[in-house]
Design a protein around this motif. Structure first.
Motif, mmCIF file in Angstrom:
data_model
loop_
_atom_site.group_PDB
_atom_site.id
_atom_site.type_symbol
_atom_site.label_atom_id
_atom_site.label_comp_id
_atom_site.label_asym_id
_atom_site.label_seq_id
_atom_site.Cartn_x
_atom_site.Cartn_y
_atom_site.Cartn_z
ATOM 1 N N GLY A 223 0.825 -1.195 0.000
ATOM 2 C CA GLY A 223 0.000 0.000 0.000
ATOM 3 C C GLY A 223 0.863 1.250 0.000
ATOM 4 O O GLY A 223 2.016 1.237 0.442
ATOM 5 N N ALA A 224 0.309 2.332 -0.495
ATOM 6 C CA ALA A 224 1.033 3.606 -0.479
ATOM 7 C C ALA A 224 1.050 4.152 0.944
ATOM 8 O O ALA A 224 0.020 4.179 1.621
ATOM 9 N N ASP A 225 2.213 4.550 1.408
ATOM 10 C CA ASP A 225 2.345 5.164 2.717
ATOM 11 C C ASP A 225 1.643 6.527 2.693
ATOM 12 O O ASP A 225 1.805 7.304 1.753
ATOM 13 N N LEU A 226 0.855 6.805 3.730
ATOM 14 C CA LEU A 226 0.121 8.063 3.776
ATOM 15 C C LEU A 226 1.071 9.261 3.706
ATOM 16 O O LEU A 226 0.739 10.309 3.132
ATOM 17 N N PHE A 289 -9.056 7.251 -5.429
ATOM 18 C CA PHE A 289 -7.877 6.477 -5.825
ATOM 19 C C PHE A 289 -6.807 6.507 -4.729
ATOM 20 O O PHE A 289 -6.143 5.512 -4.471
ATOM 21 N N GLY A 290 -6.658 7.664 -4.086
ATOM 22 C CA GLY A 290 -5.690 7.763 -3.005
ATOM 23 C C GLY A 290 -6.049 6.850 -1.849
ATOM 24 O O GLY A 290 -5.179 6.178 -1.274
ATOM 25 N N ALA A 291 -7.330 6.801 -1.489
ATOM 26 C CA ALA A 291 -7.771 5.935 -0.395
ATOM 27 C C ALA A 291 -7.569 4.461 -0.739
ATOM 28 O O ALA A 291 -7.117 3.662 0.098
ATOM 29 N N MET A 292 -7.868 4.073 -1.968
ATOM 30 C CA MET A 292 -7.704 2.674 -2.384
ATOM 31 C C MET A 292 -6.237 2.278 -2.416
ATOM 32 O O MET A 292 -5.877 1.129 -2.156
ATOM 33 N N SER A 293 -5.371 3.242 -2.721
ATOM 34 C CA SER A 293 -3.944 2.932 -2.835
ATOM 35 C C SER A 293 -3.296 2.652 -1.491
ATOM 36 O O SER A 293 -2.187 2.123 -1.430
ATOM 37 N N LEU A 294 -3.963 3.007 -0.391
ATOM 38 C CA LEU A 294 -3.370 2.811 0.934
ATOM 39 C C LEU A 294 -3.251 1.347 1.315
ATOM 40 O O LEU A 294 -2.509 1.011 2.246
ATOM 41 N N GLY A 295 -3.962 0.483 0.619
ATOM 42 C CA GLY A 295 -3.853 -0.948 0.886
ATOM 43 C C GLY A 295 -4.714 -1.389 2.049
ATOM 44 O O GLY A 295 -5.496 -0.605 2.616
ATOM 45 N N PRO A 296 -4.600 -2.658 2.445
ATOM 46 C CA PRO A 296 -5.442 -3.196 3.520
ATOM 47 C C PRO A 296 -5.216 -2.543 4.880
ATOM 48 O O PRO A 296 -6.116 -2.467 5.689
ATOM 49 N N ARG A 297 -3.972 -2.092 5.148
ATOM 50 C CA ARG A 297 -3.665 -1.448 6.424
ATOM 51 C C ARG A 297 -2.893 -0.157 6.158
ATOM 52 O O ARG A 297 -1.953 -0.138 5.358
ATOM 53 N N ILE A 298 -3.307 0.904 6.828
ATOM 54 C CA ILE A 298 -2.727 2.226 6.570
ATOM 55 C C ILE A 298 -1.401 2.367 7.305
ATOM 56 O O ILE A 298 -1.291 2.062 8.498
ATOM 57 N N ARG A 299 -0.392 2.840 6.569
ATOM 58 C CA ARG A 299 0.917 3.128 7.138
ATOM 59 C C ARG A 299 1.185 4.630 7.048
ATOM 60 O O ARG A 299 0.798 5.273 6.077
ATOM 61 N N LEU A 300 1.853 5.160 8.064
ATOM 62 C CA LEU A 300 2.190 6.580 8.097
ATOM 63 C C LEU A 300 3.667 6.721 8.421
ATOM 64 O O LEU A 300 4.118 6.317 9.498
ATOM 65 N N ASN A 301 4.411 7.246 7.461
ATOM 66 C CA ASN A 301 5.864 7.418 7.615
ATOM 67 C C ASN A 301 6.558 6.122 8.034
ATOM 68 O O ASN A 301 7.410 6.102 8.924
ATOM 69 N N GLY A 302 6.146 5.037 7.386
ATOM 70 C CA GLY A 302 6.785 3.754 7.610
ATOM 71 C C GLY A 302 6.251 2.956 8.771
ATOM 72 O O GLY A 302 6.698 1.828 9.007
ATOM 73 N N VAL A 303 5.303 3.482 9.512
ATOM 74 C CA VAL A 303 4.764 2.812 10.698
ATOM 75 C C VAL A 303 3.345 2.321 10.420
ATOM 76 O O VAL A 303 2.501 3.088 9.938
ATOM 77 N N ASP A 304 3.099 1.053 10.727
ATOM 78 C CA ASP A 304 1.765 0.485 10.560
ATOM 79 C C ASP A 304 0.857 1.044 11.656
ATOM 80 O O ASP A 304 1.077 0.817 12.853
ATOM 81 N N THR A 305 -0.173 1.788 11.257
ATOM 82 C CA THR A 305 -1.070 2.401 12.233
ATOM 83 C C THR A 305 -2.077 1.416 12.818
ATOM 84 O O THR A 305 -2.728 1.713 13.820
ATOM 85 N N GLY A 306 -2.225 0.247 12.156
ATOM 86 C CA GLY A 306 -3.220 -0.713 12.600
ATOM 87 C C GLY A 306 -4.623 -0.405 12.110
ATOM 88 O O GLY A 306 -5.555 -1.183 12.334
ATOM 89 N N VAL A 307 -4.782 0.721 11.438
ATOM 90 C CA VAL A 307 -6.095 1.127 10.918
ATOM 91 C C VAL A 307 -6.314 0.486 9.552
ATOM 92 O O VAL A 307 -5.474 0.633 8.665
#
Length: 545
Positions: A223-226, A289-307
């Protein structure tokens, strides 16, 4: 057919062998990136000048035609200002995601049909030409299907949503009902013709021999990192390898790196042109498209947010499980390009309507566009010198070992990390049969026969796993009788006629291990260590001891 050491061309080109027959199991060409709409017409170039020239010509022309196509469509259908069309076309062609994929995925950057598909879809609503317009769009869709289905699917989703929203917005206008009916009639022609022509190829892709059901789990979580949306890509002027690498899976998948400047400019243009339903719809598509690109789990600056991301609801759906979610961010670039062109056009119209404001508007627009796009300017593609094809291959010495019943086994066997044997086979016109390959193939897990998710190489074998492990720098294991038995079984599985090791990193370790496994020394021939294993493979009573 194009054949090249680079990943995009070799996917689906080279066969591997099984112990059940003397012929290759082969690969599913529709399920791999065979790019038949390009590779087949370019066959004369490949034959006359070689795969390297063909590959470079393919990549160069793909980008050139994409830029030309965007300019023609923007300048003739969306804006009247040539400068506005150039701004949009240049960004659509050289967006960070395009430059990223240009280093290995020419099929993905071959987007010259995308603007034409968008244009011809909008033309479907014009009365009196339903059949003609439907046939033209069908031809473009079928053509794109044999270049890259992923790009076609994203284009269809974007254009489909845009068309539905605009139909709803304009439903009260005079003649809107007739326009919709005309659009649907032409779309029906497109659907019938397209499905008729693609029914067989798609059935082969999804249900034919060597088809697979979904990408590996780890790829489906790409997924694309936020944080990447406001960052700069590795191959942008303002980017660097360290920071970009922290936010992307690899250098070829930096799809969402737009930078703060462009994000702010895009939002500003949307607010400025908020009275335009088309612009607001395009902005909505960019967010989707941006939301779909985030993948199954959202990451922010390399950290899995768990969301969980929106894609978590879709990534296991058949067909969609073969998509790489981060690539949805690629679809944002054409949206931004169109909005940029429309924004520049509005600025041009404003300067014409209000001559007194010409100076301030010109300065403001040039400054804003420059601050947004200059940091995104692409840097030259990375290149590297390939090792020469060994004399063992160029001299034809391989012919005494390889025939219809025997293959060449390289150390390590060919895969994504060691594609050189694919180039050797290409040099011989693919006459030299090699074991293993780099291609998308179904998993053959003996513990779970129902598992047909894709692998990026033939199913794992003990010997190929051992050699790859050593090449990666792992310790050399003890050579036991069990290992020797597995090696002999693998050589017979591959129908091996010769095992070849060329000079490379950790070649001494590979040489020692294979010598210990086979029990005899290789011969140095034509710049390679060569083990003749035909007697071991052909004699069912032969053993390694």
């Amino acid at each position: 057919m194009l054949a090249h050491g680079a990943r995009v061309i070799t996917d689906g080109v080279y066969p591997f062998f099984s112990d059940r027959m003397n012929y290759p199991d082969g690969v599913n060409m529709m399920a791999n990136t065979s790019v038949m709409a390009v590779s087949l017409p370019m066959t004369p170039v490949t034959v006359l000048f070689g795969p390297h020239v063909a590959f470079n010509a393919f990549l160069t022309l793909a980008l050139a035609f994409t830029g030309i196509s965007w300019y023609l469509v923007l300048s003739r259908q969306f804006v009247s200002s040539r400068l506005a069309a150039w701004v949009g076309a240049l960004f659509a062609t050289f967006a960070p995601s395009m430059n990223s994929h240009a280093n290995g995925h020419p099929n993905i950057v071959s987007q010259f049909l995308v603007p034409l598909i968008i244009w011809r879809t909008l033309e479907l609503r014009k009365p009196g030409r339903a059949v003609r317009n439907g046939l033209i769009l069908a031809g473009l869709v079928v053509w794109q299907a044999f270049i890259n289905l992923e790009i076609l699917f994203m284009t269809a989703v974007g254009v489909g949503i845009f068309s539905v929203v605009m139909a709803v917005v304009r439903r009260k206008r005079a003649g809107a009902r007739a326009e919709v009916l005309t659009f649907l009639r032409a779309l029906g022609v497109t659907a019938v013709v397209t499905l008729s022509l693609l029914a067989y190829p798609l059935s082969v892709q999804f249900f034919g021999p060597q088809s697979y059901h979904g990408l590996p789990e780890f790829v489906r979580h790409f997924g694309a990192d936020l944080g990447s949306f406001t960052a700069y890509a590795e191959r942008s002027v303002a980017g660097n390898k360290v920071s970009a690498g922290r936010l992307a899976q690899n250098s070829s998948e930096q799809n969402a790196f737009f930078g703060w400047g462009l994000v702010i400019l895009f939002l500003g243009l949307v607010v400025w042109m908020r009275r335009s339903a088309a612009v607001l719809t395009l902005a909505g598509l960019a967010l989707l498209f941006g939301a779909m690109s985030l993948g199954p789990r959202i990451r922010l600056n390399g950290v899995d947010t768990g969301v969980p991301g929106p894609w978590s609801l879709l990534h296991s759906v058949p067909v969609l499980n073969s998509a790489v979610p981060t690539r949805w961010a690629m679809a944002i670039a054409p949206v931004v390009a169109i909005v940029l062109a429309i924004g520049c056009q509005k600025a041009s119209d404003l300067m014409k309507a209000q001559p007194s404001a010409r100076g301030p508007v010109r300065v403001a627009m040039i400054t804003a566009v420059a601050m947004a796009l200059v940091p995104l300017a692409p840097t030259p593609l990375q290149t590297t010198h390939m090792d020469p094809v060994p004399e063992f291959v160029t001299s034809g010495a391989w012919r005494q070992y390889v025939d219809e019943n025997h293959t060449l086994v390289s150390l390590p066997p060919a895969d994504a990390t060691f594609p050189d044997p694919l180039r050797w086979s290409a040099f011989t016109g693919q006459e030299m049969r090699i074991a293993s390959a780099y291609a998308l193939l179904p998993n053959r897990n003996p513990l779970d026969p129902s598992d047909r998710t894709a692998l990026f190489a033939p199913p794992w074998r003990p010997t190929s796993g051992l050699m790859s492990s050593i090449k990666q720098g792992n310790p050399t294991p003890e050579i036991t009788e069990t290992r020797r038995e597995m090696t002999l079984a693998d050589l017979r599985y591959w129908k091996a006629g010769v095992v070849v090791l060329t000079p490379q990193e950790r070649d001494i370790e590979l040489l020692r291990v294979m010598t210990a496994l086979l029990g005899y020394q290789p011969t140095w021939t034509g710049g390679a260590w060569v083990w003749d294993v035909r007697k071991l493979v052909d004699d069912p009573k032969a053993t390694l001891s």
